[in-house]
Design a protein around this motif. Structure first.
Motif, mmCIF file in Angstrom:
data_model
loop_
_atom_site.group_PDB
_atom_site.id
_atom_site.type_symbol
_atom_site.label_atom_id
_atom_site.label_comp_id
_atom_site.label_asym_id
_atom_site.label_seq_id
_atom_site.Cartn_x
_atom_site.Cartn_y
_atom_site.Cartn_z
ATOM 1 N N MET A 31 -31.705 47.218 -36.179
ATOM 2 C CA MET A 31 -30.671 47.072 -35.158
ATOM 3 C C MET A 31 -29.559 48.108 -35.349
ATOM 4 O O MET A 31 -29.075 48.699 -34.379
ATOM 5 N N GLN A 32 -29.161 48.350 -36.586
ATOM 6 C CA GLN A 32 -28.092 49.307 -36.846
ATOM 7 C C GLN A 32 -28.530 50.735 -36.532
ATOM 8 O O GLN A 32 -27.743 51.534 -36.002
ATOM 9 N N ALA B 277 -32.107 43.646 -39.276
ATOM 10 C CA ALA B 277 -30.711 44.093 -39.281
ATOM 11 C C ALA B 277 -30.632 45.604 -39.458
ATOM 12 O O ALA B 277 -29.813 46.279 -38.823
ATOM 13 N N MET C 93 -30.534 43.979 -47.137
ATOM 14 C CA MET C 93 -30.418 43.527 -45.756
ATOM 15 C C MET C 93 -31.789 43.090 -45.270
ATOM 16 O O MET C 93 -32.812 43.384 -45.903
ATOM 17 N N THR C 94 -31.815 42.392 -44.149
ATOM 18 C CA THR C 94 -33.095 42.078 -43.531
ATOM 19 C C THR C 94 -33.572 43.312 -42.772
ATOM 20 O O THR C 94 -32.768 44.146 -42.329
ATOM 21 N N GLN C 95 -34.884 43.410 -42.593
ATOM 22 C CA GLN C 95 -35.424 44.553 -41.858
ATOM 23 C C GLN C 95 -34.946 44.585 -40.410
ATOM 24 O O GLN C 95 -34.593 45.662 -39.906
ATOM 25 N N GLN D 17 -23.362 52.423 -40.437
ATOM 26 C CA GLN D 17 -24.559 52.850 -39.702
ATOM 27 C C GLN D 17 -25.114 54.159 -40.255
ATOM 28 O O GLN D 17 -26.331 54.329 -40.375
ATOM 29 N N ALA E 252 -34.381 48.308 -46.262
ATOM 30 C CA ALA E 252 -33.804 46.963 -46.220
ATOM 31 C C ALA E 252 -33.714 46.369 -47.623
ATOM 32 O O ALA E 252 -32.721 45.732 -47.984
#
Length: 296
Positions: free
Chosen positions: A34-35, A31, A27-29, A5, A22
């Motif tokens: 969310m972190q 995701a 990673m996906t945006q 994180q 991202a």
């Protein structure tokens, strides 16, 4: 809270965009978002100020940012410290090496490294510094090895090896009768140079500036895109040049060129490893770079 994180938060803050972070983090945006939200929930405060133009740090975010940076630095230091114990590494390393490093400095080291770490498969592209930076930024290379320091906001730059440029002249050249010459005398003669963007050329020009000369005063008869082409032109008597002695060992032994010292001037340089700040190198890459630092 966890390191993952903190790394994501640091990348978003550094890039100023969730979408850009991202992409860098693969990673996906959603995701990434969310972190960061999970980290904000943990601390009970907003870390980022979201606007339509750019993401900025809040006051609490500014406080957390240096700690996130420290966590990344500590992780890298841990990789370096533990790399000497990693005897069962495996995987593929994709690296870029500038021409002098890739053609002359690295080949003699790849054999011993391969014997020590046979499960690491090295895929090396030989290209100039500018091209290496471009491919690292596109995530097509894990890291690069270049011949001169650079200023790039997204890159970590670490010295790993040392080298020195020397004056290289054809054996029939007037300067070949001497073992040492003055820099002013050298600049009277035509030069064969590497192309703009080459680390070898940058080191040469930087030292000329330090000695009070304008690089534009060099009498360049041609600019070539590889060390091999430069050597061939010098052998043919088209001009003189500055190259690493390791790149002309064969030609020197055959009596085709001569290496000459320039009095009171040293064109010393370091070879540097570069990679994206937002990317943690795999332990195999850290091990390879540690191996290079131990070589002489």
């Amino acid at each position: 809270m966890n390191f993952h994180q903190l790394h994501i938060f640091h990348t978003v803050a550094e890039r100023g965009s969730f979408s850009s972070a991202a992409q860098v983090l693969h990673m996906t945006q959603p995701a990434v978002t969310m972190q960061v939200q999970a980290l904000e929930d943990y601390f009970g405060t907003k870390l980022l100020i979201r606007s339509t133009k750019k993401i900025e740090l809040s006051e609490s975010g500014k406080t957390l940012f240096p700690y996130a940076q420290k966590s990344i630095d500590i992780a890298r230091e841990a990789d370096v410290a533990m790399s000497s114990f990693a005897h069962k590494l495996e995987g593929r390393l994709q690296l870029g090496a500038s021409l002098t490093i890739g053609e002359y400095a690295l080949p003699r080291l790849l054999g011993p490294f391969g014997q020590q770490y046979p499960q690491i498969n090295i895929m090396m592209k030989v290209m100039n510094t500018t091209q290496i930076i471009e491919e690292i930024c596109k995530h097509q290379l894990n890291f690069g090895l270049i011949e001169a320091p650079i200023q790039h906001p997204d890159m970590v730059i670490d010295p790993v090896m040392q080298d020195e440029l020397k004056l290289i002249v054809p054996t029939a050249h007037p300067l070949a009768e001497k073992d040492e010459v003055n820099l002013e005398e050298v600049l009277h003669y035509p030069f064969v140079l590497r192309e703009q963007g080459s680390g070898t050329r940058q080191v040469m020009e930087d030292q000329l500036v330090l000695q009070g000369y304008n690089p534009g005063d060099i009498k360049a008869v041609m600019e070539l895109g590889s060390t091999g082409a430069v050597k061939s032109a010098v052998e043919a008597g088209l001009g003189i040049t500055m190259l690493s002695p390791s790149s002309v060992k064969h030609e020197t032994a055959l009596g085709l060129v001569k290496i000459i010292d320039i009095r009171d001037v040293e064109f010393k340089r370091k070879f540097y490893a570069i990679h994206l700040k937002s990317t943690l190198l795999p332990i195999s890459a850290v091990t390879f770079l540690s191996f290079l630092r131990q070589q002489k």
